[in-house]
Each structure stands twice: as structure tokens, then as C-alpha cells.
Design a protein around this motif. Structure first.
Motif, PDB file in Angstrom:
ATOM      1  N   ILE A 113      51.426  44.335  40.451  1.00 23.96           N
ATOM      2  CA  ILE A 113      50.316  44.817  39.628  1.00 23.96           C
ATOM      3  C   ILE A 113      50.638  46.188  39.053  1.00 23.96           C
ATOM      4  O   ILE A 113      50.378  46.466  37.868  1.00 23.96           O
ATOM      5  CB  ILE A 113      49.015  44.846  40.455  1.00 23.96           C
ATOM      6  N   VAL A 114      51.252  47.054  39.881  1.00 27.41           N
ATOM      7  CA  VAL A 114      51.683  48.365  39.390  1.00 27.41           C
ATOM      8  C   VAL A 114      52.740  48.200  38.293  1.00 27.41           C
ATOM      9  O   VAL A 114      52.748  48.941  37.302  1.00 27.41           O
ATOM     10  CB  VAL A 114      52.223  49.227  40.550  1.00 27.41           C
TER      11      VAL A 114
ATOM     12  N   LYS B 279      46.721  35.010  44.872  1.00 26.08           N
ATOM     13  CA  LYS B 279      47.833  35.888  44.440  1.00 26.08           C
ATOM     14  C   LYS B 279      48.085  35.745  42.939  1.00 26.08           C
ATOM     15  O   LYS B 279      48.222  36.738  42.226  1.00 26.08           O
ATOM     16  CB  LYS B 279      49.107  35.537  45.211  1.00 26.08           C
ATOM     17  N   MET B 280      48.192  34.512  42.489  1.00 29.27           N
ATOM     18  CA  MET B 280      48.518  34.281  41.097  1.00 29.27           C
ATOM     19  C   MET B 280      47.400  34.768  40.179  1.00 29.27           C
ATOM     20  O   MET B 280      47.659  35.350  39.125  1.00 29.27           O
ATOM     21  CB  MET B 280      48.783  32.801  40.848  1.00 29.27           C
ATOM     22  N   PHE B 281      46.136  34.545  40.582  1.00 28.07           N
ATOM     23  CA  PHE B 281      45.058  34.955  39.693  1.00 28.07           C
ATOM     24  C   PHE B 281      44.949  36.478  39.606  1.00 28.07           C
ATOM     25  O   PHE B 281      44.712  37.012  38.515  1.00 28.07           O
ATOM     26  CB  PHE B 281      43.723  34.374  40.150  1.00 28.07           C
TER      27      PHE B 281
ATOM     28  N   PHE C 161      45.265  38.058  36.117  1.00 26.34           N
ATOM     29  CA  PHE C 161      44.117  38.816  35.630  1.00 26.34           C
ATOM     30  C   PHE C 161      44.572  40.151  35.048  1.00 26.34           C
ATOM     31  O   PHE C 161      44.209  40.518  33.927  1.00 26.34           O
ATOM     32  CB  PHE C 161      43.123  39.048  36.769  1.00 26.34           C
ATOM     33  N   VAL C 162      45.381  40.876  35.817  1.00 21.03           N
ATOM     34  CA  VAL C 162      45.873  42.169  35.342  1.00 21.03           C
ATOM     35  C   VAL C 162      46.835  41.971  34.177  1.00 21.03           C
ATOM     36  O   VAL C 162      46.811  42.716  33.183  1.00 21.03           O
ATOM     37  CB  VAL C 162      46.547  42.944  36.491  1.00 21.03           C
TER      38      VAL C 162
ATOM     39  N   GLY D 156      33.145  35.213  40.305  1.00 21.49           N
ATOM     40  CA  GLY D 156      33.491  36.621  40.167  1.00 21.49           C
ATOM     41  C   GLY D 156      33.690  37.019  38.704  1.00 21.49           C
ATOM     42  O   GLY D 156      33.236  38.092  38.274  1.00 21.49           O
ATOM     43  N   VAL D 157      34.364  36.161  37.939  1.00 19.68           N
ATOM     44  CA  VAL D 157      34.554  36.438  36.508  1.00 19.68           C
ATOM     45  C   VAL D 157      33.208  36.484  35.792  1.00 19.68           C
ATOM     46  O   VAL D 157      32.979  37.326  34.915  1.00 19.68           O
ATOM     47  CB  VAL D 157      35.475  35.377  35.878  1.00 19.68           C
TER      48      VAL D 157
END
Length: 874
Positions: A443-444, A533-535, A539-540, A710-711
Motif C-alpha cells: 500500500i505504501v 488482502k486483494m481488495f 482499493f488503494v 463498507g463501500v
């Protein structure tokens, strides 16, 4: 088929899992018999025409070379193990390639009964005699009945009461024909369960078993259940149901694009997991139709009113916008420019930035709640009809990869018995921590790529500002449309899309490796862990650039004379003169369109090309007849993750449709068009291009359900903030209601006239070091003019706008969240009719099962009663 609710009066005895990891048999005493192909290309049976083929294994017949001895040994061990467990095998050499051997696997009746009990497969007890309660929406059936496949071709299935199968109580189950009692999909599921646990090597405490590992190692070339016929030609066999042919003609064929999906037949042929996916996709697409109509209406409203917008007219007016000189957008190379040069972009902005967009954003927040609530109701109906209401975790067996690593003992917290697990509590903590750390690292990495693209935007903008106009001198018609801001935005969007695709490919491998390392117990646990993990990554990856444009770009730029610099070198990027909303729309269009094209290339074009090349390389003479199992071998294997990428694709699209719909009302329209093709393309793909999938049980859409919820919650805040901070709707409303009239304005009534002049701040040109003939220029901000005692500080207009934006966000969020809560409470998750049917079935099941137990008790007491009638013996 309907589910029977188990009660205390009737409890199924615990079924111990058959021990399939016993001492391996001697391969010298077990050989797989070979048989010549009998010329029946559509046959689904062994050569005797009696034993049905439940599964097929394919391997290459290798010479006894030193390097191949171990592979040959493993194949013989697997065959020996399967035959010792009771499976019947028959091998046939390939018609196309003599090196290939096809091992046909058959499960006899006793074996089917045993493993149906192990897997808790629910089987019919008696036909369902309940009348279906009329629904208040049944008036729609007179319209929709014309869109369903013909019942003459796809007959409606008989409904039954069901219960988990028990071998010892076989006489109480509804067995009309033993050969048809277990459907082909059930037989394939049981066969795969055994194959995935068949041992082939035991060394001390190390056990190696499962055909999956042998497939990965290349020992076997393929393992799959058979399609029942060719997709475009009916089978010549009388007993073949031709379900694949029916699915193709009534579902996957382009001519059937308007027809409703035959979900019961899909579920029967491919299993509940495939069925629930297509049910969800069809329901989502149907709900999108309403959102698309409203969004299209919002777009048409914006398009028709763009010429009548007061503030847009002022921008284009030569006497207003033509006399306003704007601040250069970069430090050295950029020049001053007049506001009316952005006339076209301001008109385009009116299409998306209008009051209709506000209404549509609120509508979509309510739409997504209605969609999720009604999906839960529809899902409950499918659970009831497809016998998955009681699909509990204990019914799902551990994965073979999990069982192979079980070397540690622990006390089961439920049964208090000892059980084997693959890791200690400390080991599990290490595995999970490593997974979390890896996800955070990636993600970073994504955020770093976003920063790199921002730097690209800043650097390239300067170059476009100096060279673009001179390079386009010969293309006069396009000169006014292709601005430096537009060129920067489009090229950055394309680069962002390419980076997204590359990172997706790399991260996918890492996510699978980390999930394998975590070693989840069941396949559902595995898929849920990988899904999360994949989402998070996707998402990011997909949304970070959109969030940057919506909420960060142009927000911290300072003012002329004191600009804010990124990394101390690059002046912070400003929005297009028309605002950042049009750039966000461009970004969404590029990513959504590019993603749809890329996915279709991956999902359709590549499998089709691979099959075409394979058929070309293995073509034989037209006089040769190819058996059913070899025809299926020529198709593409289904991926290990099955439907994971299909769900991921649709959930990412769902995010685009809901999170940023305030900036792009046409998103539901594009999604609807894409999904109408997606349903048929997915159907065509799995029926014509792929081998038959191993049927799997599934109760719902799994981890995707909470992700969608959540979305939906995030979408409310996202759209409220887009309207407040990205669009100019709030500043326009503040001007109209407060600053156009006394005490701040000179107009006698509320109006939008003078809005442009009022929202552009003034900067004294003398405050610049480079002197030119102009006395002042304008820039986008709300600051006091030069000469004011608080010059260049935020004006009262700015604070009014900020207060209005915060009030708007709070009010809209609370109203929408309250509405969502009320709708969630009012709309029950399980329909009333379904609850009543379940209660009715509970009662009937108690009666049926009580009578069953009473008969068993009576049988056992008869001999004892007979003894009492006999005279006492001396």
C-alpha cells in the motif's frame, strides 16, 4: 429443493471421515486397466456403457528414464490408492497424441453413499407439498414471463424436502433411480474430494497426498469432470440431459441476450458457488437499470442547461471573461491568460456540476442501501431453494494443504478433544503479522507511485504550457480544446492506469504467496483471507489517484507571490480553470474504460486464442472421432481462484459507481452496458472455452458482502465531500443566497450575476519582481484585495463557504445515514413468505423424522416383545 431443519428429536450420527491416508498398497497388485476407445464421441461412460465417468485424470506416458522414475512411481501409487479405496479406473490412450493417457474415474454406489454422508450432502426425502404463497410483486410475472427460457426446453425442477444423507437410513430417502439419485455435479464433487486426498508418498510423519500437488508438479497434465455434451450440438446418447447445450442456447448465445438467466440449471450444472455469482451479477445489473435512468436524466439536464448557466455565460462573455487577466499557472515559463479562454471547459463543467448532480448523489446513497437490502432478501430465497440454509462451517472439510501440515496437537475448544493443527498460537501470530506487514508495504508502494505521478503532472505541465500552443498552430480547430491542463490530465490518467495494471500483476502473486503461507483451514477461509488482502490493495491502487484529484489537488497552492512547493522544487498543482471536477471525470472515464477493455482481453480474447492455437497444433484428420474426455482436454483449465477475479472486477466497478458518482453521473450507465455484456461473456466463456468446473457449495457471496456494505457507507461521505470540496456548487449557493444581495452585494434580489467577479481574488502586479504593464491580475481564491488592512488573508466569503461546506456534509450525511438505517430496519433480510415456509417445513420435518425414529424403535423392540410371548423354558 428445500431444506429440512434438524431438531433434537432427530440427530444424525457423527460420521467419521474415512481414513484415506492408511498404508499405501503395493503397486504391483493394482494396475489401471486400459481399454480401446469404442468410437462413441458423446459417451459419458466406461466402455461397458454402464459405469458413469465421474472424473478424468490426464498424464503423459513417459519412458522409464531416471529423471521420470519418481513421477511414474507417484502416478502408480495414486492409482493404487484410488482402487484400494473402492474407485474404479479405466485408462484410454489419446486419439490425437499417443503419448497422452486419460484415466477415467468411476465411483460405485456404496462409495457414493459413504462420501455423501461425509460431505453432509442434502438429498430428497419426499416431494414438497407446500403451496407457494403469492407475492405482492407477482403482477410483474405477466411481463417478465416472456423473458424466461421456454419451460419446454428447461423444465422447472421438482421441489423436495431434504435432509443430510445417511447411508443407514437409505430406505427413507426418495430414491427413484440409483443411477440418477446423485446428480453428476454431486458425483464430481465427491470424486474431487477423494482425489484431493489420495496419498502417493509417506515417509515417517511426512505425508504427501492430493492430485493438486501432482498437477502443480507436472505429474498429471489435467484433472477435471466432463461436460455432458458439446455446447453447440446435442448429444447422440439417449441418456444425456444435454444441459451444456441448453445453457449455451438459452443463456450464453448472443441471441438470448434479453432472456433471464436459468439460475436453477446453472446451479445444477456448475454448483451453488457459480449459481450464486450469476444470481448476484444479474440482480446487481437489474438494479443498475434504475440508477442508469436517473443518472442519464441528470446528464441530459446538465447538457441542456449548459448554455443557460449564468456563471458560464460570464466566463465566455468578451466584456467580462475577456477583460479578466488571470495569474500564470507556473513560475517562469507560463504567461498571463484571459478567463474567456476557458469558455469550452466551463460549459463542459456545467454538464456535471449542477443541482441535478446533488439530487443524484443523494439518490445513489439511498439506491445502494436498497440494493444491498433487497439482495439479502433474494439471497435468503436462494439459500432456501438451493439447500444452503444450514450450510455450516463444520460441513466444509479442511483443505488438503492444511491437512498435510498438521503436525502440532491442541485441545479443541468446543469438543475438548485432541486435534492436529499445522501451527502453534505463536506460529499463527507470526504468519498473520507477516501478511499484514506485506499488505502495508505494498500500500505504501502504491502511495509512492501516486506521488511519482503527481511529480510527473507538475513537471510535464510546465513543458506543455510553453510548447503545446506552438506545436498545435497548424491544428487550429483543436487548439482551443487541447489545453496544457487537459493534456497533463489525460496523459497522467493513462500512465496511472498502466501503473495500476502492472502493480496488480505483481501484487497478485505476492498476495497468493502470503495467503498460502498463512495456511487457512478451509477453502472459504482461504478465499476470504485473499479477498481482504486483494481488495485493500485494489482499493488503494484504483482509487488513490481519484481521491487525490477529488480532495487534495488544488487545495494547498498558496497565492501569487507565496506559492506552496512540493519537495521544495515543484509548485503545487492547481485545478483546471473550470475546476477539478472535470479532471476527476476524465480520470474515472480513462480507468473505467481501460479496465473494461483490459478485462475483456484477458477473459475472452486470451482463452479463445489459446484454444484456437491448441486446436491448430493438435489438429487431426476429419475422419477421426475424438472422445468426450479428449474434447474437454482441449479446452482451457479454470484458474485456481475460480470466480475471485470476476467478483473483484465487479466490486471495483461498484466502487466507481458509488464512491465518485457525484462527479460522473454516467457511471451507472457505463456499468449497466458493461454488465449486460459481462453476464453473457462470462456465460459464453465458461461454457465454450473452459473445462467444466468442480462444483462447490456456497451459501452466499462470502467476504464480498461486508466489503460492499463498507463501500456503501464510505460512498455517502465521499460524495458529500466531492460536492462540498471539489465542485463549485456550495460557493455558488453561498453567493446566490448571501453575497449577491445586501449587505455583501449590490443586487436587489438573489441572482447569480456577478458571481465570477466576486469569486476571483485580486493581486497587485507590483508585488511581483518582474514588472509589466498590467496593474493587477486575478486568481481563484477568496482573499482580501491589496490595500486592505488584511490584504491577501482569507476573506469573510471564504469562511462563509467553509461553514456552508461543513454544514452541508454534516446535514447530508446524517439525513442519508438515517434513511439507510430506517430502510435497513424496515426491509427484513429474510422475506416473510420464506420464514413461513421454513416454519412449515420444521413442523413437517419433525413429523417425518419422528415417524422414522418410531419405526426404527419398533423394529428393535419386536424381537424383545416376541420373547415375552414364549413360555418359560426349564
Amino acid at each position: 429443493m428445500y431444506d429440512i431443519m434438524e431438531e433434537e428429536e432427530f440427530e444424525f450420527e457423527a460420521v467419521e471421515l474415512p481414513d484415506i491416508t492408511v498404508e499405501l498398497p503395493d503397486i504391483a497388485c493394482c494396475f489401471c486397466p486400459q481399454a480401446e476407445f469404442n468410437g462413441k464421441s458423446d459417451s459419458l461412460f466406461f466402455n461397458d456403457g454402464v459405469r458413469r465417468i465421474d472424473f478424468v485424470l490426464v498424464y503423459e506416458d513417459e519412458d522409464m528414464k531416471e529423471i521420470d522414475k519418481n513421477r511414474t512411481f507417484q502416478k502408480r501409487k495414486v492409482s493404487a490408492s484410488l482402487m484400494k479405496m473402492g474407485m474404479e479406473l479405466e485408462a484410454a490412450r489419446s486419439v490425437v497424441d499417443e503419448k497422452l493417457l486419460f484415466v477415467k474415474v468411476h465411483m460405485p454406489w456404496d462409495m457414493l453413499c459413504t462420501y455423501a454422508e461425509v460431505l453432509h450432502i442434502k438429498m430428497p426425502i419426499q416431494p414438497n407439498d407446500l403451496c407457494t404463497t403469492s407475492s405482492p410483486f407477482n403482477f410483474l410475472s405477466c411481463i417478465t414471463k416472456h423473458f424466461y427460457p421456454s419451460e419446454d426446453l428447461i423444465a422447472k425442477e421438482t421441489e423436495y424436502f431434504t435432509a443430510p444423507f445417511e447411508k443407514d437410513r437409505l430406505e427413507y430417502f426418495y430414491v427413484k433411480d440409483r443411477d440418477l439419485f446423485f446428480t453428476p455435479s454431486m458425483r464430481s464433487r465427491m470424486a474431487y474430494y477423494i482425489l484431493s486426498r489420495a496419498p502417493y508418498e509417506v515417509r515417517g510423519n511426512i505425508k504427501k497426498f492430493g492430485v493438486t500437488k501432482l498437477l502443480d508438479g507436472g505429474v498429471y497434465k489435467a484433472a477435471y469432470p466432463l461436460h455432458d455434451c458439446r455446447f453447440n450440438v446435442r448429444s447422440k446418447e439417449d441418456e444425456c440431459p444435454n444441459e451444456r447445450y441448453l445453457l449455451y442456447n438459452e443463456w450464453a448465445h448472443p441471441k438470448s441476450f434479453y432472456k433471464m438467466q436459468p439460475l436453477d440449471l446453472i446451479r445444477k450444472y456448475y454448483g451453488e458457488k457459480i449459481g450464486i455469482y450469476f444470481a448476484w451479477l444479474g440482480f446487481y445489473t437489474a438494479m443498475l437499470a434504475l440508477a442508469a435512468i436517473v443518472g442519464l436524466g441528470c446528464f441530459i439536464y446538465g447538457y441542456t442547461t449548459q448554455e443557460t448557466s449564468t456563471w458560464s455565460k460570464e466566463v465566455c462573455d468578451p466584456l467580462i471573461g475577456g477583460n479578466i487577466v488571470m495569474c500564470p499557472q507556473c513560475d517562469k515559463e507560463c504567461t498571463y491568460w484571459r478567463l474567456n479562454s476557458t469558455c469550452e471547459s466551463s460549459k463542459k463543467l456545467c454538464i456535471f456540476d449542477n443541482y441535478g448532480t446533488l439530487v443524484f448523489a443523494v439518490f445513489m446513497a439511498i439506491w445502494v442501501t436498497v440494493f444491498l437490502e433487497f439482495w439479502k432478501r433474494y439471497q435468503a430465497e436462494l439459500e432456501y431453494e438451493w439447500d444452503t440454509v444450514e450450510f455450516l462451517e463444520q460441513e466444509e472439510q479442511p483443505r488438503p494443504e492444511y491437512e498435510a501440515k498438521c503436525n502440532h496437537e491442541r485441545i479443541n475448544p468446543v469438543t475438548r478433544a485432541k486435534e492436529k493443527v499445522p501451527y502453534t498460537a505463536c506460529g499463527r501470530c507470526i504468519r498473520v503479522s507477516l501478511g499484514i506487514g506485506t499488505v502495508l508495504f505494498w500500500i505504501v508502494l502504491i502511495l509512492a507511485s501516486v506521488v511519482a505521478i503527481i511529480v510527473y503532472r507538475l513537471a510535464v505541465f510546465f513543458s506543455f504550457s510553453t510548447r503545446l500552443q506552438s506545436d498545435l498552430k497548424e491544428l487550429e480547430p483543436f487548439k482551443e480544446y487541447v489545453t496544457a491542463q487537459m493534456a497533463t490530465s489525460v496523459t497522467a490518467s493513462v500512465i496511472s492506469f498502466v501503473v495500476i495494471m502492472v502493480l496488480n500483476i505483481l501484487y497478485e502473486r505476492v498476495a497468493i504467496w502470503i495467503t498460502d503461507f498463512e495456511l487457512p483451514r478451509t477453502k472459504t477461509d482461504y478465499e476470504n483471507s485473499l479477498t481482504l488482502k486483494m481488495f485493500l490493495f485494489q482499493f488503494v491502487n484504483y482509487y488513490s489517484s481519484c481521491f487525490y484529484i477529488a480532495f487534495a489537488k488544488g487545495k494547498v497552492v498558496g497565492y501569487p507571490g507565496q506559492p506552496v512547493y512540493l519537495l521544495g522544487k515543484y509548485r503545487n498543482e492547481e485545478c483546471d480553470p473550470g475546476g477539478c471536477l472535470i479532471e476527476l471525470t476524465t480520470q474515472l472515464t480513462v480507468i473505467m474504460g481501460g479496465k473494461a477493455i483490459w478485462n475483456n482481453i484477458q477473459e475472452v480474447l486470451l482463452p479463445w486464442m489459446k484454444n484456437l492455437i491448441f486446436r491448430y497444433c493438435t489438429r487431426v484428420g476429419s475422419e477421426k472421432v475424438i472422445p468426450r474426455w479428449e474434447q474437454d482436454y482441449q479446452l482451457q483449465p479454470i484458474g485456481k481462484l475460480g470466480l475471485f477475479y470476476e467478483y473483484l472486477e465487479m466490486v471495483i466497478q461498484f466502487g466507481f459507481v458509488t464512491l465518485f458518482v457525484a462527479s460522473f453521473p454516467l457511471a451507472p450507465v457505463l456499468a449497466l452496458v458493461n454488465n449486460l455484456f459481462e453476464i453473457r461473456v462470462d456465460a459464453w466463456k465458461i461454457i465454450t472455452q473452459f473445462r467444466r468446473m468442480v462444483p462447490e457449495k456456497a451459501q452466499d457471496i462470502g467476504a464480498w458482502q461486508p466489503i460492499l456494505q463498507g463501500v456503501a457507507i464510505l460512498a455517502v461521505a465521499s460524495n458529500a465531500m466531492i460536492i462540498a470540496f471539489t465542485s463549485d456548487m456550495i460557493p455558488r449557493l453561498v453567493y446566490y443566497w448571501s453575497f449577491s444581495v445586501y449587505p455583501y452585494g449590490d443586487h436587489s434580489s438573489h441572482t447569480m450575476q456577478g458571481y465570477i467577479n466576486n469569486t476571483l481574488s485580486v493581486f497587485d502586479i507590483q508585488d511581483f519582481s518582474n514588472k509589466i504593464s498590467l496593474s493587477y491580475f486575478r486568481y481563484r481564491d477568496f482573499r482580501y484585495p491589496p490595500g486592505h488592512h488584511r490584504q491577501y488573508e482569507y476573506s469573510i466569503y471564504y469562511w462563509h463557504v467553509i461553514a456552508a461546506k461543513m454544514a452541508f456534509i454534516i446535514v447530508v450525511e446524517h439525513i442519508v445515514y438515517l434513511t439507510k438505517f430506517v430502510l435497513s430496519y424496515v426491509i427484513p433480510d429474510v422475506p416473510y413468505t420464506v420464514r413461513e415456509q421454513i416454519k412449515r417445513e420444521k413442523y413437517l420435518s419433525q413429523v417425518i423424522l419422528h415417524e422414522t425414529n418410531l419405526k426404527l424403535v419398533t423394529k428393535r423392540l419386536k424381537p424383545l416383545g416376541g420373547d415375552y410371548d414364549q413360555p418359560n423354558q426349564p
